[in-house]
Design a protein around this motif. Structure first.
Motif, short mmCIF file in Angstrom:
data_model
loop_
_atom_site.label_atom_id
_atom_site.label_comp_id
_atom_site.label_asym_id
_atom_site.label_seq_id
_atom_site.Cartn_x
_atom_site.Cartn_y
_atom_site.Cartn_z
N GLN A 271 0.85 -1.21 0.00
CA GLN A 271 0.00 0.00 0.00
C GLN A 271 0.87 1.25 0.00
O GLN A 271 0.64 2.19 -0.76
CB GLN A 271 -0.94 -0.03 1.22
CG GLN A 271 -1.78 1.23 1.39
CD GLN A 271 -1.16 2.25 2.35
OE1 GLN A 271 -0.39 1.88 3.25
NE2 GLN A 271 -1.46 3.52 2.15
N LYS A 272 1.92 1.25 0.82
CA LYS A 272 2.82 2.42 0.87
C LYS A 272 3.49 2.61 -0.50
O LYS A 272 3.56 3.70 -1.03
CB LYS A 272 3.90 2.23 1.95
CG LYS A 272 3.35 2.06 3.37
CD LYS A 272 2.84 3.39 3.94
CE LYS A 272 2.12 3.20 5.27
NZ LYS A 272 0.85 2.47 5.22
N GLU A 273 3.96 1.48 -1.06
CA GLU A 273 4.66 1.53 -2.33
C GLU A 273 3.72 1.97 -3.46
O GLU A 273 4.08 2.84 -4.26
CB GLU A 273 5.24 0.14 -2.64
CG GLU A 273 5.80 -0.06 -4.04
CD GLU A 273 6.99 0.85 -4.36
OE1 GLU A 273 7.52 1.49 -3.45
OE2 GLU A 273 7.33 0.94 -5.57
N GLY A 274 2.53 1.39 -3.52
CA GLY A 274 1.60 1.71 -4.60
C GLY A 274 1.23 3.18 -4.60
O GLY A 274 1.20 3.82 -5.66
N MET A 275 0.96 3.72 -3.45
CA MET A 275 0.52 5.12 -3.37
C MET A 275 1.70 6.08 -3.60
O MET A 275 1.55 7.10 -4.28
CB MET A 275 -0.17 5.39 -2.03
CG MET A 275 -1.49 4.63 -1.93
SD MET A 275 -2.51 5.14 -0.54
CE MET A 275 -3.89 3.99 -0.71
N ASP A 276 2.86 5.71 -3.06
CA ASP A 276 4.05 6.56 -3.27
C ASP A 276 4.41 6.58 -4.76
O ASP A 276 4.74 7.63 -5.31
CB ASP A 276 5.22 6.02 -2.44
CG ASP A 276 6.45 6.93 -2.56
OD1 ASP A 276 6.42 8.03 -1.97
OD2 ASP A 276 7.39 6.56 -3.29
N ALA A 277 4.33 5.41 -5.40
CA ALA A 277 4.66 5.33 -6.83
C ALA A 277 3.71 6.20 -7.64
O ALA A 277 4.12 6.92 -8.55
CB ALA A 277 4.58 3.88 -7.30
N LEU B 207 2.07 8.86 -6.62
CA LEU B 207 2.31 10.29 -6.35
C LEU B 207 3.60 10.77 -7.00
O LEU B 207 3.73 11.92 -7.38
CB LEU B 207 2.33 10.55 -4.84
CG LEU B 207 0.95 10.35 -4.17
CD1 LEU B 207 1.07 10.47 -2.66
CD2 LEU B 207 -0.07 11.36 -4.70
N ASN B 208 4.57 9.85 -7.12
CA ASN B 208 5.85 10.23 -7.73
C ASN B 208 5.96 9.84 -9.20
O ASN B 208 7.05 9.85 -9.78
CB ASN B 208 7.00 9.62 -6.91
CG ASN B 208 7.14 10.33 -5.58
OD1 ASN B 208 7.43 11.53 -5.53
ND2 ASN B 208 6.88 9.61 -4.49
N LYS B 209 4.81 9.50 -9.77
CA LYS B 209 4.72 9.22 -11.22
C LYS B 209 5.77 8.21 -11.68
O LYS B 209 6.51 8.43 -12.63
CB LYS B 209 4.82 10.52 -12.02
CG LYS B 209 3.76 11.55 -11.62
CD LYS B 209 3.73 12.73 -12.55
CE LYS B 209 2.80 13.85 -12.06
NZ LYS B 209 1.44 13.44 -11.73
N ARG B 210 5.86 7.09 -10.95
CA ARG B 210 6.79 6.01 -11.32
C ARG B 210 6.05 4.68 -11.21
O ARG B 210 5.04 4.60 -10.49
CB ARG B 210 8.03 6.03 -10.41
CG ARG B 210 7.71 5.78 -8.95
CD ARG B 210 8.95 5.63 -8.08
NE ARG B 210 8.59 5.46 -6.67
CZ ARG B 210 8.23 4.31 -6.11
NH1 ARG B 210 8.20 3.20 -6.81
NH2 ARG B 210 7.88 4.25 -4.83
N PRO B 211 6.53 3.61 -11.90
CA PRO B 211 5.87 2.31 -11.75
C PRO B 211 6.11 1.74 -10.35
O PRO B 211 7.22 1.90 -9.83
CB PRO B 211 6.53 1.41 -12.81
CG PRO B 211 7.52 2.27 -13.53
CD PRO B 211 7.66 3.57 -12.82
N PRO B 212 5.12 1.08 -9.76
CA PRO B 212 5.33 0.51 -8.41
C PRO B 212 6.18 -0.75 -8.46
O PRO B 212 6.19 -1.47 -9.45
CB PRO B 212 3.92 0.18 -7.95
CG PRO B 212 3.14 -0.02 -9.21
CD PRO B 212 3.76 0.86 -10.26
N GLN B 213 6.91 -0.98 -7.40
CA GLN B 213 7.68 -2.23 -7.23
C GLN B 213 7.07 -2.98 -6.04
O GLN B 213 7.49 -2.79 -4.90
CB GLN B 213 9.16 -1.92 -6.92
CG GLN B 213 9.89 -1.15 -8.01
CD GLN B 213 10.13 -2.02 -9.24
OE1 GLN B 213 10.37 -3.21 -9.11
NE2 GLN B 213 10.03 -1.43 -10.42
#
Ligand code: CAA
Length: 259
Positions: free
Chosen positions: A241-247, A249-255
């Motif tokens: 959840q942290k990764e998906g939302m951060d990705a 907001l930062n316009k990058r693919p999630p890992q």
């Protein structure tokens, strides 16, 4: 485990594909096949590298039902004592990762019920669905009278179960039984595309989504919504959840790490 009645392979190291393989009997489902299917699904479910599964059959038949030659001489005592159907079939309900049915040809009786036990159905244009058990003096026994009306409503379910008629892929899509209909030659690509897309998401949220959606069929609205809310809240404890939302907001693919 060496399989005799199914073929098992993986695609892209992420998707587990199970092909029902009793062509001479149009993939009729006997105890041995269902044991193998259950074992293969369980093995994929426990394999951390696998994110989604596909069950498919042959061009002519997904599965033409429970094996009538195996059932023909069984007595009430036989079926009751061995808990016929439950023993093998309920395993499928316990699988936590998504399972897609890729259906071409006949999906009749237990074949239609098996497809309905999967999470969604992608059908080829030549697919035919039905619950023809009435024609052989029985009724659907692997959930057909329960899952079919939930999927397509009472009127059409009664029509199919009482007349034993088949419906084609277009009617099945209109009725809500299948999610997509595609030309036969594109069916596996379509199913694989969906499976790989699912594999790209975090396994925790994928399993949680499946679990919560299944609750819609097993509880009332108030309990179902409460269950969904608890799972939704719980996902805030996950790294995904942290990764998906951060990705986002930062316009990058999630890992996603499935943690
Ligand atoms: N069980 C065992 N064998 C089956 C079978 C089944 N459900 N369905 C097909 N077969 C076998 C046929 O007996 C035939 O074998 P032989 O070549 O040795 O004679 C072979 O598969 C090919 O079948 P057909 O020659 O009948 O093929 P077709 O193209 O003419 O017809 C069909 C196809 C319309 C699907 C027809 O086979 C059929 O009606 N099958 C039975 C469908 C059925 O009644 N399913 C419900 C089973 S009961 C059930 O599933 C209970 C439950 O809820 C769990």
């Amino acid at each position: 485990m060496a399989y005799q009645n199914i073929e098992v392979r993986t695609e892209g190291g992420k998707v587990g594909i199970i092909t029902l393989n009793r062509p001479k009997a149009l993939n009729a489902l006997n105890g041995a096949l269902m044991d193998e299917l259950g074992a293969a699904l369980k093995a994929f479910d426990l394999d951390e590298t696998i994110g989604c599964m596909i069950i498919t059959g042959s061009e002519k038949a997904f599965a033409a039902g429970a094996d009538i030659s195996a059932m023909a001489l069984m007595t009430f005592t036989d079926v009751y004592k061995e808990d016929f159907i439950t023993r093998n079939w309920e395993t499928i309900r316990s699988i936590r990762k998504p399972v897609i049915a890729a259906v071409s040809g006949f999906a009749l009786g237990g074949g239609c019920e098996l497809a309905m036990m999967c999470d969604f159905i992608i059908a080829a244009e030549n697919a035919k669905f039905g619950q023809p058990e009435i024609k052989i003096g029985i009724i659907p026994g692997a959930g057909g009278t329960q899952r079919l009306p939930r999927a397509i409503g009472k009127a059409k379910a009664m029509d199919l179960v009482l007349t034993g008629r088949m419906m084609d892929a277009q009617e099945a899509e209109r009725a809500g039984l299948v999610s997509r209909v595609v030309p036969l030659e594109k069916m596996m690509d379509e199913a694989l595309g969906a499976a790989l897309m699912i594999c790209g998401y975090g396994q925790l949220s994928v399993m949680a989504a499946k679990e919560s959606l299944n609750r819609a069929f097993e509880s009332g609205l108030t309990d179902g919504v409460m269950f969904e809310r608890r799972i939704f809240h719980a996902l805030f404890a996950s790294a995904d959840q942290k990764e998906g939302m951060d990705a986002f907001l930062n316009k990058r693919p999630p890992q996603f790490t499935n943690r």
